[in-house]
Design a protein around this motif. Structure first.
Motif, PDB file in Angstrom:
ATOM      1  N   THR A  99       0.881  -1.146   0.054  1.00 47.96           N
ATOM      2  CA  THR A  99      -0.043  -0.025   0.004  1.00 47.96           C
ATOM      3  C   THR A  99       0.948   1.262   0.078  1.00 47.96           C
ATOM      4  O   THR A  99       0.545   2.168  -0.710  1.00 47.96           O
ATOM      5  CB  THR A  99      -0.993  -0.078   1.280  1.00 47.96           C
ATOM      6  OG1 THR A  99      -1.808  -1.177   1.125  1.00 47.96           O
ATOM      7  CG2 THR A  99      -1.790   1.125   1.186  1.00 47.96           C
ATOM      8  N   PHE A 102       0.887   4.145  -2.911  1.00 52.38           N
ATOM      9  CA  PHE A 102       0.731   5.723  -2.512  1.00 52.38           C
ATOM     10  C   PHE A 102       1.857   6.289  -3.026  1.00 52.38           C
ATOM     11  O   PHE A 102       1.505   7.504  -3.565  1.00 52.38           O
ATOM     12  CB  PHE A 102       0.438   5.878  -0.977  1.00 52.38           C
ATOM     13  CG  PHE A 102      -1.231   5.514  -0.778  1.00 52.38           C
ATOM     14  CD1 PHE A 102      -1.845   6.449  -0.457  1.00 52.38           C
ATOM     15  CD2 PHE A 102      -1.442   4.208  -0.564  1.00 52.38           C
ATOM     16  CE1 PHE A 102      -3.214   6.204  -0.440  1.00 52.38           C
ATOM     17  CE2 PHE A 102      -2.888   4.110  -0.242  1.00 52.38           C
ATOM     18  CZ  PHE A 102      -3.851   4.836  -0.163  1.00 52.38           C
ATOM     19  N   ARG A 142      -1.721  10.634   3.142  1.00 51.75           N
ATOM     20  CA  ARG A 142      -2.525   9.524   3.741  1.00 51.75           C
ATOM     21  C   ARG A 142      -3.689   9.720   4.697  1.00 51.75           C
ATOM     22  O   ARG A 142      -4.541   9.181   5.042  1.00 51.75           O
ATOM     23  CB  ARG A 142      -1.765   8.550   4.375  1.00 51.75           C
ATOM     24  CG  ARG A 142      -0.515   7.768   3.427  1.00 51.75           C
ATOM     25  CD  ARG A 142      -1.644   6.621   2.601  1.00 51.75           C
ATOM     26  NE  ARG A 142      -2.226   5.713   3.202  1.00 51.75           N
ATOM     27  CZ  ARG A 142      -1.655   4.632   3.835  1.00 51.75           C
ATOM     28  NH1 ARG A 142      -0.586   4.508   3.522  1.00 51.75           N
ATOM     29  NH2 ARG A 142      -2.349   3.865   4.590  1.00 51.75           N
ATOM     30  N   ASP A 155      -7.181   1.260  -8.364  1.00 52.36           N
ATOM     31  CA  ASP A 155      -6.288   1.540  -7.424  1.00 52.36           C
ATOM     32  C   ASP A 155      -5.966   2.981  -7.180  1.00 52.36           C
ATOM     33  O   ASP A 155      -6.013   3.613  -6.348  1.00 52.36           O
ATOM     34  CB  ASP A 155      -4.751   0.856  -7.449  1.00 52.36           C
ATOM     35  CG  ASP A 155      -5.184  -0.758  -6.950  1.00 52.36           C
ATOM     36  OD1 ASP A 155      -6.074  -0.954  -6.266  1.00 52.36           O
ATOM     37  OD2 ASP A 155      -4.230  -1.391  -7.269  1.00 52.36           O
ATOM     38  N   ALA A 157      -7.287   5.164  -3.782  1.00 54.86           N
ATOM     39  CA  ALA A 157      -5.902   5.721  -3.384  1.00 54.86           C
ATOM     40  C   ALA A 157      -6.476   7.161  -2.965  1.00 54.86           C
ATOM     41  O   ALA A 157      -6.416   7.919  -1.803  1.00 54.86           O
ATOM     42  CB  ALA A 157      -4.819   5.612  -4.108  1.00 54.86           C
ATOM     43  N   HIS A 207      -9.009   7.416  -0.504  1.00 55.99           N
ATOM     44  CA  HIS A 207      -8.428   7.123   0.891  1.00 55.99           C
ATOM     45  C   HIS A 207      -7.819   8.622   1.791  1.00 55.99           C
ATOM     46  O   HIS A 207      -7.875   8.816   2.527  1.00 55.99           O
ATOM     47  CB  HIS A 207      -7.543   5.872   1.105  1.00 55.99           C
ATOM     48  CG  HIS A 207      -8.247   4.733   1.005  1.00 55.99           C
ATOM     49  ND1 HIS A 207      -9.244   4.259   1.983  1.00 55.99           N
ATOM     50  CD2 HIS A 207      -8.280   3.716   0.213  1.00 55.99           C
ATOM     51  CE1 HIS A 207      -9.729   3.100   1.802  1.00 55.99           C
ATOM     52  NE2 HIS A 207      -8.971   2.676   0.699  1.00 55.99           N
ATOM     53  N   CYS A 208      -7.188   9.228   0.398  1.00 56.66           N
ATOM     54  CA  CYS A 208      -6.384  10.455   0.709  1.00 56.66           C
ATOM     55  C   CYS A 208      -7.391  11.673   1.023  1.00 56.66           C
ATOM     56  O   CYS A 208      -6.892  12.832   0.918  1.00 56.66           O
ATOM     57  CB  CYS A 208      -5.445  10.571  -0.157  1.00 56.66           C
ATOM     58  SG  CYS A 208      -4.352   9.344  -0.025  1.00 56.66           S
ATOM     59  N   PRO A 233      -7.038   0.067   4.053  1.00 55.04           N
ATOM     60  CA  PRO A 233      -5.782  -0.630   3.392  1.00 55.04           C
ATOM     61  C   PRO A 233      -5.034  -1.402   3.888  1.00 55.04           C
ATOM     62  O   PRO A 233      -4.330  -2.395   3.884  1.00 55.04           O
ATOM     63  CB  PRO A 233      -4.991   0.607   2.507  1.00 55.04           C
ATOM     64  CG  PRO A 233      -6.045   1.445   2.654  1.00 55.04           C
ATOM     65  CD  PRO A 233      -6.969   1.406   3.627  1.00 55.04           C
ATOM     66  N   LEU A 244      -6.214  -2.234  -3.848  1.00 52.22           N
ATOM     67  CA  LEU A 244      -7.010  -1.580  -2.929  1.00 52.22           C
ATOM     68  C   LEU A 244      -8.684  -1.945  -3.179  1.00 52.22           C
ATOM     69  O   LEU A 244      -9.324  -1.484  -2.503  1.00 52.22           O
ATOM     70  CB  LEU A 244      -6.998   0.035  -2.986  1.00 52.22           C
ATOM     71  CG  LEU A 244      -5.839   0.618  -2.654  1.00 52.22           C
ATOM     72  CD1 LEU A 244      -5.547   1.945  -3.118  1.00 52.22           C
ATOM     73  CD2 LEU A 244      -5.122   0.242  -1.247  1.00 52.22           C
TER      74      LEU A 244
END
Length: 1603
Positions: A21, A25, A34, A126, A130, A133-134, A161, A245
């Motif tokens: 992960t 990233f 993150r 992904d 990503a 998630h951010c 993740p 992910l």
């Protein structure tokens, strides 16, 4: 042991997962993001242009994905990755030969490759996850909303993740709404629209157990939308085998039926897809199985003992229908028992399998099933819901608190009860305000009545403004932290939408049905059409009432603020909550919230609110530069959608009414773009559509014209959005647009425009596009010609109005949807077109400076005020431009003062040189040379001022004119100085004869004084005896010396005047009678000239009306005698001015103009005569008198009436009296300069001092020192006074408030002074002779400044100048003494050196040195002169300030020259004076910010005694008319006043809603005086409104600050 091993394996997996992960990233440049640090602000910026379909480096994938997603480009998932190295691998060694066998070996892999294990690309999903998630909670919501609009599946259950904790991002779904049509056999198609969180739908869950060769996601896509990959699958572009992910993520998508026969399903259905092997994700699998209406399981195979049998067994135990899809089974669909099905997929195509699956799902859903609601996931244990975080919960709690007040209320009544200020009260206020520009009848009374109504409405608004709902909303808005506040606002909108969803759906359905009926009736031209349109209007009203969102709450804030602010006079606003509303709204606007600019419901711009809001934005951001981009087009043509796609905004795009009014939103320019653009923000203005369905007929046209003009005028660029290609469809819109652009040109605004054709079927066909552009060009040219006729302009083509390139400024857009809604995704071609348009906009914008926020604010106010008038162009007043021009006027005054001050200094110097005999002539080139440095400095200062970047764009229009004006002023001042110095030289030459004799006479007087002193030496014992002896011989000396010259006699003006009048044939009795009465002295200021009228008395209409009233009154009396007496008394009381015939207003004005003309000519005649150099002659008076007689005769020959002879006599006496002082002063000056006897007598005191010194035995040096000091005394006093006068004038020009501004500033102080004095005669003098009155005002103010307010500082200035002259003389004495000490010295040489040092500063008359040839101690002489000068300087310092009157040019005269060299033209209606600082300000028209009631100048109703009380500014907004001349038969509408002739055409009178208290107070204060002065009355239509009488003098003076 095994447990430990399992734990170690688990830890190892987590560590590996963590590393993978982290690597992912980092590859996406998100390693530092993150902790959810990506925010909407990072992407809602104007950044570099997106490159369509270009390879992107891996590190840019995340940002490119989001940027493309924000503009609704569904290809954001399929971004090609730029490879770091060549894709085709090289062989390790070349083939030895190229035989067939060697190539086959190579193909079979017998040759090694350089890189057998290339790094795989990042999986597209992904990238999406990503970014998810951010992102912070708000960017997630934006992102998911955009994914939904792109018809993509949305993440429903998301494992972390690393920790694998499951989150349900319920918050991200909150603003997603889906619309669909359901078919009902009884009701037909029913349109539904609902938030997906609230919708109760069947839900079909898809799970995969084990590893299958078939794609479950692809199969799902075939069910929902065969043409679009709603769920990403293995065969999508960019897909890779490795993904990090997506496994364990459950996605959801919805099928929305379109109400058509070919719909896959008739219900609104949710489809959930769990990615990865469901056996590995127990929690997600269990949740989906529990919530699903139908479970669909894909298995590679199904055998007893398989691991998957456990899951299947549990599903069979469930009551939920189950469909098993078996990959290696080729059986047809089999129902094993009710609700349980098996389908074999082997050897079947995807479409066949999906059709079988559709049939089974439809069959199951035709019966009963468990519904699914997204919101219920929040109750599932073991998962985290994003809404549970503290910030979101606090925002939700606050929103629930305020929306709880709305529960159980009728939605259509909510706004009426909770937001009362914006309803009927605001609409009525708007209606009355617009009425103020269309007044009829007694317009000032009507205006006052309307003002009272407006105030009452504001009071009612204020009283209704404290609802619990608004108070709670404002408290939350002002107290919550920024993140909580953002959540609160989002929740409030969500909850408000929930309240109105059902009602809006019902009303929209009714509206759609009724509209269809109206369209059908229009085709048939049915009689029922009107009734149906009325019904449609009622439904539209219901729709407006039921629409309730944040924009309405913000609108209420604005109305509460406006109501309180308008009634807050005299209150301290600092402690009141409503004062904070603009600051709260400004914060929201800065954070990206759209703010309402124009209220579409009321059709009005709340100027006070908008101005205060923008002021607060300026306070917080600074006065940033913005590029204003507005959009205009027909309703539902996709304007808001286009803006949202272009900038990633969120303007409302819901069905139904769409945008109402106009909204503005700030979009920040990114740092990397600031180098290319000259502004900080793009301010986007979205508007409601033209030709709105709810409006009809003329109302539509007026509304559309108003909106188009406003939107185009307020923007730097306007996007003209046209739906489709047919020019006939857009003809009305084009005409509106062209006319609006033409109006902008006429008011010196220069917007640009780009035409956008949306929904064009084939945008690739260039030939077709060119034909379309040609047709558009033709249509625009045609519209330009029509608009030119309408606006009275000369334009043959559209390019005559605006810079327009049909090749560059017309864009074609593909249709928005790729297929048929509601399941169609946005067309990628549309996104490309939007980006191309955005690039065009930014390219054009890069050449513009945009405007500051304050300029934008002023533009809004100026445009809206002008739009309230019918005649937009003549009503438009650019207040920002006015403010900039006023500042420029102040600077112009400073520049001209710099030139004038330098010229005054040069004048004094040259005057002294001429008097000292050092200059025989003055040449122009010499004066220009002397002025060159100052003139150049002024030019540089001008260049600096005009190049100021903040105002350069606006100043450029005046630059050439002001530079030319300064050049003219410079030349004018230099030439005027040349003329003045030439006169001094002429006088000097005229006095040459006397000047030649002066030394001789002085020498003789010196000798006689010395001889007499020697005779009396020792005999006279005191000063009195010396004085007596000197006086005894003085007259004899004078007689002896002037025996050969004739003295100049005094003149007898009165006798000459009488003689000339008699020669003109005027009886002496008439002359004496007019002189005795003395009325001639005030002839220029009289209000009525009727006594000079010779016309036969005729019946006055007023008298006739009054007589009929008298007769009615007389019938009630008892006797004819008393009847007669009462009738006469009644007539005198009711109409005291009805007896005599009166000139009408225009005739009175003509006579006044004649008097002014004659006076000015007489003054010019006398000033042009050489009185000071040649003396007086009676022929001057004779010439003047004959000119007066000639002017009166010429005047009468053009009139329908004759003036009595006494008028000519009074006028002649007035002119004689006015020029008398000038003649006497000039003649006295001539006598002083040329009469020898006067000159000799003027020297008596000087020679007595010399005589006294000789008597006392003083040495020659002492006597000579006394002579020099005596001669220097007058010159020194004069120099000090001249310098002090200039310095005082400069000081007052720079720091004294009445004089340190422009012409209007001076006018303001004049009016204030008049109000303070309350002297009616002064007022009349100001109204009749404004220039003369202003001169008087300047004199009085200068006098007050010198003698009272700044007496001490004036004395200090005087003292400083005395010290400067003292220093000059001290240096001159020292240099002269020093010079003669170097060689053979004598008194002549010393005196010559001393004089040369003074030549520019002081005058020194010739001194005969014969008597003082014995002087040789020049040090002693220097000390003696200094000693005596000390006492002179003390004496000068102690002189009274009154003596400043003796300066060559007094301070008031200097200031009059400086300040009165401006425009003095008076308004043809009210005689207000143009306040332009430039005398000739062509091509700008005359204007004044502060007009007056016409009664002030004596204007009255034709054939009536009724004075006109209307203000010009009110009249030009009314529907009334006027007679341009006294003998006109036809009237001119006030709105077209500029067509009434040159006098009217040269003025710009803008409709003004300001209260103009000053002149209202004046009329009330001096009502009787005005009536007596003009012999008219304030009655009938001229009756003073009662509201005027409430104003105090203090309010009147304060109102002058509005100027």
């Amino acid at each position: 042991m095994s447990e430990n091993m399992d734990e170690l394996v688990q830890i190892s997996r987590e560590e590996q997962c963590r590393r993978e992960t982290e690597t992912l990233f980092n590859r996406l440049q998100l390693g530092d993001k993150r902790q959810q640090t990506l925010t909407p602000e990072d992407f809602l910026q104007i950044g570099p242009a997106l490159k369509q379909q270009s390879d992107r480096p891996e590190k840019d994938l995340a940002h490119t994905f989001l940027q493309r997603l924000m503009i609704l480009d569904y290809r954001a998932r399929y971004i090609p990755v730029k490879q770091d190295s060549a894709e085709v691998c090289q062989f390790r060694h070349e083939l030895d030969n190229e035989t067939k066998e060697s190539i086959l070996d190579a193909l079979c892999g017998s040759v090694e490759y350089c890189d057998p294990t290339p790094k795989p690309n990042v999986h597209p999903m992904d990238v999406q996850m990503a970014v998810f998630h951010c992102s912070d909670t708000f960017l997630r919501q934006n992102m998911i909303t955009k994914l939904s609009q792109c018809q993509y599946a949305l993440p429903l259950l998301v494992p972390d993740p690393v920790s694998k904790d499951i989150e349900c991002p319920l918050w991200t779904f909150r603003q997603i709404r889906r619309s669909w049509k359901m078919t009902d056999k009884s009701k037909g198609s029913i349109m539904k629209s609902m938030p997906v969180c609230k919708a109760e739908t069947p839900m079909v869950s898809f799970l995969r157990l084990g590893s299958a060769s078939l794609s479950k996601s692809q199969l799902l896509n075939n069910l929902i939308n065969e043409r679009h990959s709603t769920f990403f699958h293995r065969n999508c572009p960019g897909s890779t085998k490795t993904r990090y992910l997506m496994d364990g993520v459950a996605e959801i998508a919805w099928y929305c039926p379109a109400g058509k026969p070919n719909d896959s399903f008739t219900d609104f259905i949710a489809f959930c897809n769990l990615h990865g092997d469901a056996q590995s994700f127990d929690k997600q699998r269990d949740i989906l199985i529990e919530k699903a209406s139908i479970n669909v399981v894909l298995l590679p195979s199904l055998k007893r003992g398989d691991r998957s049998m456990t899951v299947i067994s549990s599903l069979l135990d469930s009551s939920k229908p189950l469909i098993c899809l078996i990959a290696d089974n080729d059986s047809n669909p089999v129902q094993m028992k009710p609700g349980y099905y098996k389908i074999g997929l082997k050897d079947k195509s995807q479409s066949d399998a999906s059709e079988e699956l559709k049939g089974i799902i439809r069959n199951i859903l035709s019966g009963s099933f468990d519904s699914f609601q997204l919101e219920t996931l929040a109750q599932v244990s073991g998962i985290r819901v994003d809404e549970e975080n503290e910030i979101c919960q606090k925002g939700k709690a606050a929103a629930l608190e305020i929306t709880s007040l709305l529960q159980d209320m009728d939605v259509s009544k909510i706004k009426e009860k909770m937001l009362p200020c914006q309803g009927e009260l605001w609409h009525e206020w708007s209606r009355i305000t617009k009425q103020q520009y269309h007044l009829k009848g007694e317009i000032e009374k009507e205006k006052c009545k309307n003002q009272e109504k407006l105030e009452e409405l504001r009071q009612r608004q204020r009283a209704a403004s404290c609802s619990d709902f608004m108070e709670l909303f404002i408290n939350n808005l002002s107290s919550l932290p920024s993140n909580e506040k953002a959540c609160f606002l989002k929740w409030t909108q969500i909850l408000l939408d929930d309240l109105s969803t059902d009602d809006l759906a019902r009303i929209l359905h009714s509206y759609d049905k009724k509209w269809s009926e109206v369209l059908a009736l229009k085709k048939d031209k049915s009689d029922q059409l009107k009734n149906k349109q009325t019904e449609l209007e009622k439904i539209s009203t219901q729709l407006q009432a039921a629409t309730f969102g944040l924009e309405h709450i913000f609108r209420e804030m604005g109305q509460i603020y406006e109501a309180h602010e308008s009634l807050a006079r005299g209150l301290n606003p600092g402690t009141m909550k409503w004062c904070d509303y603009p600051a709260l709204a400004a914060e929201l606007m800065i954070s990206g919230h759209p703010m309402e600019l124009m209220d579409g419901d009321a059709g009005h711009v709340p100027l006070t609110w908008i101005s205060s809001l923008l002021d607060e934005v300026i306070k917080k951001l600074g006065d940033k530069r913005v590029f204003v981009l507005s959009v205009l087009g027909v309703q539902s043509s996709g304007k808001s959608t286009m803006l949202n796609a272009m900038f990633g905004l969120q303007f409302a795009v819901s069905a139904g009414r769409c945008t109402k009014g106009a909204f503005m939103q700030l979009v920040k320019v990114s740092e990397e773009m600031k180098n290319d653009l000259k502004f900080d923000y793009v301010l986007v203005v979205d508007t409601e559509g033209l030709r709105a369905l709810e409006l009809a007929g003329n109302t539509t046209l007026h509304h559309d014209n108003e909106l188009a003009t406003f939107v185009i005028g307020v923007g730097n660029m306007t996007l003209i959005n046209i739906f489709g290609e047919n020019p006939a469809e857009m003809q009305d819109v084009l005409q509106i647009v062209v006319q609006a652009i033409m109006r902008m040109k006429n008011i010196k605004l220069s917007p640009s425009c780009v035409f956008v054709h949306q929904n064009v079927t084939d945008i690739a066909a260039s030939e077709k596009n060119m034909d379309g552009k040609r047709r558009l060009q033709e249509k625009l040219d045609q519209m330009a010609q029509l608009a030119a006729k309408e606006e009275g302009c000369d334009a043959k083509s559209f390019s005559d109005i605006i810079e327009f390139d049909v090749k560059e400024d017309v864009k074609y857009f593909a249709q928005l949807w790729e297929g048929s809604p509601p399941m169609a995704p946005p067309n990628p071609g549309y996104s490309e077109s939007v980006q191309e348009l955005k690039n065009t906009i930014l390219s054009k914008a890069s050449q513009s400076d945009g405007m500051t926020l304050s300029q934008f604010k002023h533009n809004i106010g100026d445009l809206w005020k002008a739009l309230l008038n019918e005649n937009f162009v003549f009503s438009f007043k650019n207040t920002l431009e006015v403010a900039v021009y006023r500042k420029l006027e102040v600077q112009y005054g400073n520049w001209t003062w710099t030139l004038r001050k330098e010229l005054l200094t040069i004048e004094n110097q040259l005057h002294n040189r001429i008097e000292n005999g050092n200059h025989d002539m003055v040449e122009l080139r010499y004066l220009y040379k002397e002025m060159s440095k100052t003139y150049e400095d002024v030019r540089k200062a001008m260049a600096t001022y005009f190049d100021d970047k903040d105002q350069k764009e606006m100043l450029v229009q005046w630059r050439g004119r002001f530079e030319g004006k300064i050049k003219d002023i410079h030349e004018e001042l230099v030439k005027a100085l040349k003329r003045k110095l030439d006169e001094v030289l002429q006088q000097k030459n005229a006095c040459k004869k006397l000047d030649k004799k002066k030394p001789e006479f002085e020498n003789k007087l010196l000798q006689k004084s010395k001889e007499l002193a020697l005779q009396l030496k020792g005999k006279a014992t005191n000063e009195r005896e010396l004085q007596e002896q000197f006086n005894h011989v003085w007259d004899g000396w004078v007689t002896e010396l002037t025996a050969d010259t004739e003295p100049i006699k005094d003149i007898k003006l009165q006798e000459d005047q009488l003689s000339i009048l008699l020669e003109l044939g005027i009886e002496s009795s008439l002359i004496h009678e007019r002189q005795k009465r003395g009325k001639y002295k005030n002839i220029a200021n009289r209000g009525d000239y009727s006594e000079y009228d010779t016309r036969t008395k005729h019946k006055d209409p007023c008298e006739e009306r009054q007589r009929s009233k008298d007769e009615r009154v007389s019938k009630n009396t008892t006797t004819r005698q008393s009847d007669s007496v009462l009738g006469n008394i009644w007539k005198k009381v009711r109409n005291p001015f009805a007896k005599q015939q009166r000139f009408c207003f225009q005739e009175q004005q003509q006579i006044r103009s004649l008097i002014d003309k004659v006076y000015n000519q007489a003054e010019s005649t006398i000033q042009g005569k050489p009185l000071a150099t040649r003396g007086y002659s009676s022929t001057y008076l004779e010439e003047m008198a004959k000119n007066v007689e000639k002017q009166v005769k010429e005047f009468q020959s053009k009139q329908s009436y004759a003036l009595k002879k006494k008028f000519t006599v009074d006028l002649l006496l007035y002119v004689f009296d006015a020029t008398r002082q000038n003649i006497l002063e000039s003649h006295n000056q001539f006598k002083t300069n040329n009469d020898l006897q006067c000159y000799v007598n003027s020297k008596k005191e000087q020679f007595y001092v010399i005589f006294s010194s000789f008597c006392k035995g003083h040495s020659s040096a002492v006597v000579f020192a006394e002579m020099i000091c005596d001669k220097l005394k007058d010159s020194t006093v004069q120099a000090v006074y001249d310098k002090t006068a200039i310095d005082l004038a400069g000081e007052m020009k720079c720091s004294f408030s009445p004089f340190n501004g422009n012409r209007m500033n001076l006018e303001k102080h004049v009016l204030e002074s008049l109000a303070e004095k309350e002297d009616f005669k002064d007022y009349m003098n100001y109204i009749r002779h404004p220039r003369e009155h202003v001169k008087t005002f300047i004199k009085e103010e200068v006098k007050k400044y010198i003698f009272t307010e700044h007496k001490d500082s004036t004395k200090s200035l005087l003292k400083k100048n005395v010290q400067d002259i003292q220093g000059l003389l001290s240096r001159a004495l020292h240099k002269a003494t020093e010079k003669v000490a170097q060689g053979e010295a004598n008194i002549n040489m010393w005196l010559e050196e001393f004089s040369s040092e003074l030549k520019d500063q002081l005058t020194l008359d010739t001194i005969c040195c014969q008597t003082f040839s014995d002087i040789n101690k020049f040090d002693f002489l220097e000390e003696e002169v200094k000693k005596r000068l000390e006492s002179i300087f003390e004496e000068i310092t102690a002189l009274p300030l009154d003596d400043l009157e003796k300066s060559r040019k007094r301070p008031d005269e200097i200031l009059i020259d400086q300040l009165c060299n401006c425009c003095w033209v008076q308004c043809p209606f009210c005689r207000a004076i143009c306040t332009n600082t430039l005398g000739d300000h062509s091509p700008d028209k005359h204007s004044v910010p502060f007009h007056r009631p016409s009664a002030v100048s004596g204007r009255h109703v034709r054939d009536s005694v009724e004075l006109v009380i209307d203000f010009c500014t009110t009249s030009v907004a009314s529907d009334r008319s006027f007679y341009p001349k006294h003998d006109s038969d036809e009237t001119i509408p006030y709105k077209l006043y500029h067509t009434a002739g040159p006098e009217f055409e040269s003025w710009k009178i803008t409709a003004d809603e300001s209260k103009l208290i000053y002149w209202k107070w004046f009329v009330c204060k001096f009502q009787k005086e005005l009536e007596n002065h003009y012999k008219r009355e304030f009655k009938g239509t001229g009756e003073i409104p009662s509201a005027w009488r409430k104003h105090t003098k203090q309010e009147a003076i304060k109102s002058l600050d509005e100027m």
